[in-house]
Design a protein around this motif. Structure first.
Motif, PDB file in Angstrom:
ATOM      1  N   GLU A  15       1.166  -0.706   0.109  1.00  0.00           N
ATOM      2  CA  GLU A  15      -0.282   0.428   0.105  1.00  0.00           C
ATOM      3  C   GLU A  15       0.839   1.023  -0.068  1.00  0.00           C
ATOM      4  O   GLU A  15       0.347   2.262  -0.631  1.00  0.00           O
ATOM      5  CB  GLU A  15      -0.999   0.372   1.301  1.00  0.00           C
ATOM      6  N   ALA A  16       2.024   0.996   0.347  1.00  0.00           N
ATOM      7  CA  ALA A  16       3.327   2.477   0.236  1.00  0.00           C
ATOM      8  C   ALA A  16       4.715   1.892  -0.102  1.00  0.00           C
ATOM      9  O   ALA A  16       5.087   1.558   0.673  1.00  0.00           O
ATOM     10  CB  ALA A  16       3.310   2.714   2.020  1.00  0.00           C
ATOM     11  N   PRO A  17       5.018   1.897  -1.966  1.00  0.00           N
ATOM     12  CA  PRO A  17       5.410   1.042  -2.424  1.00  0.00           C
ATOM     13  C   PRO A  17       6.562   1.947  -2.316  1.00  0.00           C
ATOM     14  O   PRO A  17       7.588   1.682  -3.031  1.00  0.00           O
ATOM     15  CB  PRO A  17       5.047   0.458  -4.040  1.00  0.00           C
ATOM     16  N   GLN A  18       6.839   3.009  -2.068  1.00  0.00           N
ATOM     17  CA  GLN A  18       7.933   4.058  -1.843  1.00  0.00           C
ATOM     18  C   GLN A  18       8.398   3.658  -1.070  1.00  0.00           C
ATOM     19  O   GLN A  18      10.452   4.487  -0.305  1.00  0.00           O
ATOM     20  CB  GLN A  18       7.529   5.516  -1.921  1.00  0.00           C
ATOM     21  N   VAL A  19       8.190   3.559   0.229  1.00  0.00           N
ATOM     22  CA  VAL A  19       9.166   3.102   2.034  1.00  0.00           C
ATOM     23  C   VAL A  19       9.624   2.020   2.263  1.00  0.00           C
ATOM     24  O   VAL A  19       9.134  -0.043   1.236  1.00  0.00           O
ATOM     25  CB  VAL A  19       7.366   2.750   2.800  1.00  0.00           C
ATOM     26  N   VAL A  20      10.968   1.469   2.215  1.00  0.00           N
ATOM     27  CA  VAL A  20      11.703   0.478   2.043  1.00  0.00           C
ATOM     28  C   VAL A  20      12.972   0.372   3.492  1.00  0.00           C
ATOM     29  O   VAL A  20      12.512   1.503   4.183  1.00  0.00           O
ATOM     30  CB  VAL A  20      12.654   0.578   0.941  1.00  0.00           C
ATOM     31  N   ILE A  21      12.540  -0.802   4.170  1.00  0.00           N
ATOM     32  CA  ILE A  21      13.284  -0.865   5.449  1.00  0.00           C
ATOM     33  C   ILE A  21      15.299  -1.348   4.733  1.00  0.00           C
ATOM     34  O   ILE A  21      15.365  -2.101   4.109  1.00  0.00           O
ATOM     35  CB  ILE A  21      13.321  -1.505   6.206  1.00  0.00           C
TER      36      ILE A  21
END
Length: 79
Positions: A15-21
């Motif tokens: 749902e938030a494809p630009q978020v990465v760890i």
């Protein structure tokens, strides 16, 4: 994403494809990939201002990254 047997990047939310760890950036805290800004910072700024374009200008990211960060942080609170 893996490098050999080691996790290199984790994209935790469809749902938030630009978020990465990424353990190599921001001590492994959730960030938006472009700009490496912590999601919590973007989400709090968006909650205060209610203007993703303004927040995006401040942090030099795309407005969609601000919205993804806010969506991701909301998912965390709901869990």
């Amino acid at each position: 994403e893996f490098e050999g047997r080691e996790a290199k990047l984790w994209w935790p939310s469809p749902e938030a494809p630009q978020v990465v760890i990424d353990p190599a950036r921001c001590l492994g805290k959730p960030i938006v990939n472009a700009g490496s800004v912590p999601t919590v910072v973007l989400a709090e700024a968006y909650e205060a201002e209610k203007d993703e374009r303004l927040v995006a200008r401040w942090f030099k990211v795309e407005p969609s990254a601000v919205l993804d960060a806010a969506r991701f942080e909301e998912e965390l609170r709901a869990a």
